[in-house]
Design an enzyme around this catalytic site. Structure first.
Site, PDB file in Angstrom:
ATOM      1  N   SER A   1       0.837  -1.198   0.000  1.00 12.03           N
ATOM      2  CA  SER A   1       0.000   0.000   0.000  1.00 12.03           C
ATOM      3  C   SER A   1       0.869   1.244   0.000  1.00 12.03           C
ATOM      4  O   SER A   1       2.008   1.225   0.490  1.00 12.03           O
ATOM      5  CB  SER A   1      -0.893   0.009   1.241  1.00 12.03           C
ATOM      6  OG  SER A   1      -1.505   1.271   1.439  1.00 12.03           O
TER       7      SER A   1
ATOM      8  N   TYR B   1      -0.983  -0.359  10.544  1.00 14.89           N
ATOM      9  CA  TYR B   1      -1.198  -0.708   9.136  1.00 14.89           C
ATOM     10  C   TYR B   1       0.022  -0.348   8.298  1.00 14.89           C
ATOM     11  O   TYR B   1       0.475  -1.150   7.467  1.00 14.89           O
ATOM     12  CB  TYR B   1      -2.432   0.017   8.599  1.00 14.89           C
ATOM     13  CG  TYR B   1      -2.763  -0.333   7.170  1.00 14.89           C
ATOM     14  CD1 TYR B   1      -3.160  -1.625   6.827  1.00 14.89           C
ATOM     15  CD2 TYR B   1      -2.680   0.623   6.165  1.00 14.89           C
ATOM     16  CE1 TYR B   1      -3.466  -1.951   5.513  1.00 14.89           C
ATOM     17  CE2 TYR B   1      -2.994   0.314   4.851  1.00 14.89           C
ATOM     18  CZ  TYR B   1      -3.387  -0.975   4.529  1.00 14.89           C
ATOM     19  OH  TYR B   1      -3.684  -1.300   3.216  1.00 14.89           O
TER      20      TYR B   1
END
Length: 276
Positions: free
Chosen positions: A110, A138
């Site tokens: 990501s 994350y």
């Protein structure tokens, strides 16, 4: 993504924690698809899945994940849920399946790997105990995906294997991955998430294209595929850059060692070789 693979006459093995939900998703996909149970947050499930695999596997796509879990949550093995699922689960699965893989491993990362705050691997506190924040966890897991890809490809190349390790990211795509952000108790987070989805996000199918590109195009090992639009939020698939932290071979090797210790799995002594 599944539809794209199916239309290319690939036999797709879709994994799911809930097989019935997986079968419902598979029913909407053209081509040859089967569903097998796999829970990446449970290393016993990972081992069971790998033990049941027989025969060649052309492409392994590590695209499962969780994002922005509001409160500290642990996997069945006691790892922070995002790091444990997004990185350690995929790490173990890849190592266990690697002897079967004939072409490549694609791991989905990501743009959050270079989010504000200089994401890093917190080797002294991987569970972020006492300092947990959803995006911090994350970002760490997505940085780990890229470091894993870097070290995996280095080892494959060193062993003379034809198998390549690559990574991709979907940009901003409309999916259930961001559901925790949309439901956050903080008003600003909820509003910001909804605005970002409205203004920046592509449809789910478009977000899958970088992964498909990494899975089928003739790209160098360790390539990272994203999107060519503003901020890499949307656009057409293209190779993109990664952060300095995601390019550090020393950190990648350290992460490899730590991940082996945590999962009890390692790069196989017999590396994948070209099939006759």
């Amino acid at each position: 993504m599944l539809g794209g693979l199916g239309r290319q006459r690939a036999h797709v093995v879709l994994t799911a924690r809930d097989v019935k939900r997986g079968e419902a998703a598979a029913a909407t996909v053209p081509g040859s698809v089967e569903v097998r149970r796999l829970d990446l947050a449970d290393l016993a499930s990972v081992r069971e899945f790998a033990a049941g695999w027989h025969g060649d596997l052309d492409v392994l796509i590590n695209n499962a994940g969780v994002m922005n879990i509001p409160k500290p949550t642990l996997t069945k093995n006691g790892f922070e849920m995002q790091f444990g699922t997004d990185h350690l689960g995929h790490f173990a699965l890849t190592n266990l399946l690697l002897p079967h893989i004939t072409d490549r491993v694609v791991t989905v990362s990501s743009g959050a790997h270079k989010a504000p705050g200089s994401p890093r691997i917190h080797f002294d506190n991987l569970n972020l105990t006492g300092e947990y924040a959803p995006m911090k966890a994350y970002s760490q897991s997505k940085l780990a995906n890229l470091l894993f890809t870097l070290e995996l490809h280095r080892r494959l190349a060193e062993a003379g294997s034809p198998v390549r390790a690559l990574a991709a990211h979907p940009g901003a795509a409309k999916s259930n991955l961001s559901r925790h952000s949309r439901q956050d108790s903080r008003v600003l987070m909820r509003v910001g998430s909804r605005l970002a989805e409205l203004l920046l996000a592509q449809e789910t199918q478009a977000g899958a294209l970088p992964t498909l590109y990494a899975a089928v195009e003739d790209l160098p090992g360790a390539s990272y595929v994203g999107l060519d639009g503003f901020g890499e939020f949307r656009g057409a698939p293209t190779p993109v850059g990664r952060s300095k932290a995601a390019s550090d071979p020393t950190t990648a090797r350290r992460l490899q060692t730590v991940s082996e210790e945590l999962t009890g799995t390692a790069f196989p002594e017999q590396a994948p070789t070209a099939r006759a």
